[in-house]
Design a protein around this motif. Sequence first.
Motif, PDB file in Angstrom:
ATOM      1  N   LEU A  85      62.797  44.778  35.722  1.00 52.07           N
ATOM      2  CA  LEU A  85      61.668  43.847  35.849  1.00 52.07           C
ATOM      3  C   LEU A  85      60.443  44.454  36.498  1.00 52.07           C
ATOM      4  O   LEU A  85      59.318  44.286  36.013  1.00 52.07           O
ATOM      5  CB  LEU A  85      62.130  42.615  36.642  1.00 52.07           C
ATOM      6  CG  LEU A  85      61.078  41.563  36.995  1.00 52.07           C
ATOM      7  CD1 LEU A  85      60.475  40.949  35.744  1.00 52.07           C
ATOM      8  CD2 LEU A  85      61.693  40.492  37.891  1.00 52.07           C
TER       9      LEU A  85
ATOM     10  N   GLY B 216      56.840  42.826  36.633  1.00 55.12           N
ATOM     11  CA  GLY B 216      56.865  41.783  35.611  1.00 55.12           C
ATOM     12  C   GLY B 216      55.977  42.004  34.412  1.00 55.12           C
ATOM     13  O   GLY B 216      55.811  41.092  33.595  1.00 55.12           O
TER      14      GLY B 216
ATOM     15  N   SER C  80      57.858  41.818  30.966  1.00 55.12           N
ATOM     16  CA  SER C  80      58.325  40.436  30.796  1.00 55.12           C
ATOM     17  C   SER C  80      57.172  39.512  30.427  1.00 55.12           C
ATOM     18  O   SER C  80      57.304  38.653  29.548  1.00 55.12           O
ATOM     19  CB  SER C  80      58.998  39.934  32.081  1.00 55.12           C
ATOM     20  OG  SER C  80      60.272  40.512  32.260  1.00 55.12           O
TER      21      SER C  80
ATOM     22  N   ALA D 240      65.401  38.564  33.102  1.00 58.78           N
ATOM     23  CA  ALA D 240      64.936  39.803  33.723  1.00 58.78           C
ATOM     24  C   ALA D 240      65.768  40.147  34.956  1.00 58.78           C
ATOM     25  O   ALA D 240      66.153  39.258  35.726  1.00 58.78           O
ATOM     26  CB  ALA D 240      63.465  39.676  34.117  1.00 58.78           C
TER      27      ALA D 240
ATOM     28  N   ILE E 179      64.907  35.054  36.295  1.00 58.46           N
ATOM     29  CA  ILE E 179      64.898  36.283  37.090  1.00 58.46           C
ATOM     30  C   ILE E 179      66.165  36.352  37.934  1.00 58.46           C
ATOM     31  O   ILE E 179      66.511  35.392  38.626  1.00 58.46           O
ATOM     32  CB  ILE E 179      63.653  36.347  37.988  1.00 58.46           C
ATOM     33  CG1 ILE E 179      62.383  36.378  37.123  1.00 58.46           C
ATOM     34  CG2 ILE E 179      63.712  37.565  38.900  1.00 58.46           C
ATOM     35  CD1 ILE E 179      61.091  36.352  37.922  1.00 58.46           C
TER      36      ILE E 179
END
Length: 308
Positions: free
Chosen positions: A33, A36, A39, A54, A78
Amino acid sequence: MAFCANPHRPVLYKEIIHALQPKAGGRYIDGTLGAGGHSAGLLEASAPTGEVLAFDLDPQAIEIARAQLAPFGQRIHIVQASYLEMAEVAASLGWDRADGIVLDLGVSSMQLDTAERGFSFLQDAPLDMRFAPNAPLAASDLVNGLSESELADILFRYGEERQSRRIARAIAHNRPLATTRQLADLVLKTIGKKERIHPATRTFQALRIAVNGELDSVESVLPIAIGLLHPGGRLAVISFHSLEDRIVKETFRRESTDCLCPPRQPVCTCGHKASIQQVTRKPIEASESETEENSRARSAKLRIVEKL
């Protein structure tokens, strides 16, 4: 939905989004991740109903990513865990398969820039180098606890350091070493500066890989990721040094080949069947403009496969 810009854009961002071809309703996994960025790109491109699962071991990264990805609401999942757990976590969400998976291997810029994490010798800090702060072994444990021969083996195997024995001997004779500066200065004193890169670069790489078990993790996660893909789904992997890239390259070559028997064997007895096809025979590298903006991108290699 507009996405709040990341502190930095991840390496090969456009190439990853193009490779995975996100679509509405798709399910995607980001095994690394970081802040981010990948993502976010997958969520934007798969709007309004695509989802991303993630993973990251680093609580600092997760805290930053949660804030960055909050606008996507329930579409982002997450988890603070290793990407090796992606099959179990995906199943717990009711995902039988994924439409695309991205793995951006190695240490993140965010970790390098956080001095106290001990990944870099550019600033003095404790010898740590753990992706997960609660992991049992830090770099200092290896530097101060291993035998001279064990240290030399790690430096040679994971850092491809030709002066591994000299460096290991110097470390053994100057222990304990507690900080990144102490170690970097000792390596510099031991072998001198003969190349463009700092002489401690390979030593730090080797210790980081050993502390986090990176190569074993890469070797283990690739079959897991391939097994999780829908037919037509894609796996994209970015590596940053030759040891990682060799594992990715050899795994993709093997799993895209029907028979693994010796070439001269007249009849196949292995029964191996290809499960993927290689989208890229040669790795994709960052453009000149990207490497000018982000020096880390210079060593990045992207390989892509598609599930049969």
